[in-house]
Design an enzyme around this catalytic site. Structure first.
Site, mmCIF file in Angstrom:
data_model
loop_
_atom_site.group_PDB
_atom_site.id
_atom_site.type_symbol
_atom_site.label_atom_id
_atom_site.label_comp_id
_atom_site.label_asym_id
_atom_site.label_seq_id
_atom_site.Cartn_x
_atom_site.Cartn_y
_atom_site.Cartn_z
ATOM 1 N N TYR A 151 0.838 -1.196 0.000
ATOM 2 C CA TYR A 151 0.000 0.000 0.000
ATOM 3 C C TYR A 151 0.877 1.252 0.000
ATOM 4 O O TYR A 151 1.687 1.464 0.911
ATOM 5 C CB TYR A 151 -0.922 0.031 1.227
ATOM 6 C CG TYR A 151 -2.006 -1.021 1.224
ATOM 7 C CD1 TYR A 151 -2.249 -1.825 0.119
ATOM 8 C CD2 TYR A 151 -2.814 -1.209 2.341
ATOM 9 C CE1 TYR A 151 -3.243 -2.792 0.125
ATOM 10 C CE2 TYR A 151 -3.811 -2.168 2.356
ATOM 11 C CZ TYR A 151 -4.017 -2.958 1.247
ATOM 12 O OH TYR A 151 -5.004 -3.919 1.265
ATOM 13 N N ASN A 209 -20.260 5.175 8.127
ATOM 14 C CA ASN A 209 -20.068 3.734 7.970
ATOM 15 C C ASN A 209 -20.199 2.999 9.304
ATOM 16 O O ASN A 209 -20.776 1.906 9.365
ATOM 17 C CB ASN A 209 -18.708 3.451 7.341
ATOM 18 C CG ASN A 209 -18.627 3.922 5.898
ATOM 19 O OD1 ASN A 209 -19.639 4.259 5.286
ATOM 20 N ND2 ASN A 209 -17.430 3.966 5.353
#
Length: 425
Positions: free
Chosen positions: A163, A391
């Site tokens: 990443y 979320n």
């Protein structure tokens, strides 16, 4: 077999030490001990009753019948045990200047599940760092996201050596060091394959991507055996506590388990797989069988299908979205394809269900993933604190997903997978 641990917060009078007609001093000490026990009991029953009830409910200790008898005694003992655990927690939080409400948010009602059949307890929602950390967002925003997640009960943070070319791991580690959070309160997961400079000493869990995932005809028996041996060495050296797989097939996971049992090595505890409303086969059909056979759990990612289910692509690809970033042309093509247009049409129907439940479409999609009991943790991706809080609010939607709602969603999606067992029945 059950074990009984003595509660250090309930004072017991010494046994076989106080004579019946002992000196007055002993009687005073004994009465003080009893009175302090009563005061402590009153303190628990008054100031911590709501916390105890909430804790017992979360632990599945309700409902128990009110009244006396054996069930009443069991309830009393469980309350004392729960109160002692809360007292330990409050003592720790008071020492570190943090309140219970800040540490474990009752507003979000974070739930915790075992990772597979291991003893590792993880929050049902985790925070991922793909695309965002070290890339799409600044380090300051990343710190805000981690702080918000931690304060709302999230204890699992996922990253990978690849990443942002390794920067995501460094940003994650620097934030943890800066915040001074207790290391044992965090579960850090990463994925290794490309040969980066992963800091094993900071890990509790390791995910491994398989070698050469595009060449399915190549035998990888020797690679799997070496992988299991390597991960066993990593755990034995104290560099990690558990290891799992990422995007492995069921056959490969079963082979890794067989190798571990054959050579007395450590098997994987979970598989990290993509799971959302448009990707269901593996998590709903294949992984449950592995869970029941060998205890491998599921840690899922991309509950919003890389943002497709968020609804922001219903009129094309907006600027600064993930599909507009460099290197994500594949996502843009997927959105603009014929299949992508059909998905957007289904999302408009699902939006009506979300409005009926009083939630947003992303919250419905995340709660839909959480309703699967085989899923240990759903990884979230967020680029702002507002998005993350939205979320996390999916936990409040979960109790609203009745069987009729799930059936309605399945009817709209039209892609419910069926196992061989379903066909036989």
């Amino acid at each position: 077999m059950s074990s009984v641990v003595q509660n250090p917060y309930v004072t017991r009078p010494p046994r076989n030490r106080i004579p019946k007609n002992g000196p007055p001093g002993n009687s005073i000490r004994r009465s003080n001990s009893i009175s302090s026990s009563k005061m402590l009991s009153l303190s628990f029953s008054e100031s911590m009753r709501s916390d105890i009830d909430r804790y017992l409910s979360d632990q599945g200790l309700y409902p128990l019948r009110q009244g006396g008898g054996e069930l009443g005694e069991i309830r009393r003992l469980r309350e004392v045990r729960a109160a002692a655990q809360l007292k330990n927690l409050e003592d720790f939080l008071r020492t570190n200047g943090v309140s219970l409400q800040e540490s474990i948010s009752f507003q979000t009602g974070m739930r915790y599940r075992n990772l597979g059949k291991s003893g590792l307890r993880v929050s049902c929602l985790g925070l991922g760092t793909w695309v965002t950390f070290g890339g799409q967002i600044t380090d300051e925003v990343a710190e805000q996201l981690m702080t918000l997640a931690y304060e709302n009960g999230i204890n699992l943070f996922d990253t990978a050596e690849v990443y942002a070319a390794g920067k995501a791991e460094m940003v994650l580690g620097s934030i943890i060091k800066k915040k001074g959070w207790r290391r044992s309160s965090l579960v850090i997961t990463t994925k290794i394959y490309w040969g980066g400079k992963t800091s094993f000493h900071s890990l509790l869990f390791v995910c491994l991507s398989p070698g050469d995932p595009f060449n399915t005809s190549k035998s990888r028996t020797f690679i799997i055996e070496e992988t299991v041996r390597a991960m066993t060495h990593v755990i034995n050296q104290g560099m990690a506590m558990y290891w799992g797989t990422s995007r492995w097939s069921s056959m490969e996971i079963m082979e890794a388990y067989s190798v571990a049992r054959q050579f007395n090595l450590i098997p994987p505890v979970c598989e990290q797989a993509e799971y959302h409303m448009f990707q269901r086969e593996k998590v709903e059909v294949q992984l449950p069988e592995l869970f029941h056979k060998i205890g491998v759990g599921a840690m899922t990612w991309s509950p919003l299908a890389c943002g497709i289910i968020s609804g922001k692509y219903d009129s094309g690809v907006p600027p600064y979205s993930r599909a507009s970033l460099k290197g994500y042309q594949w996502l843009k093509d997927k959105i603009l394809s014929e299949e992508g247009r059909r998905q957007q049409a289904k999302l408009k129907e699902l939006q009506a269900i979300a409005e009926r439940l009083g939630c947003t479409l992303p919250q419905l999609a995340i709660a839909w993933c959480l309703r699967n009991e085989g899923v240990s943790c759903v990884l979230l991706g967020a680029s702002s604190t507002e998005q993350l809080m939205e979320n996390i609010g999916a936990i409040q939607v979960l109790p609203k997903l009745s069987s009729s709602i799930i059936h309605e969603v399945d009817s709209i999606l039209g892609n419910k997978p069926y196992s061989k067992k379903d066909y036989r029945s």
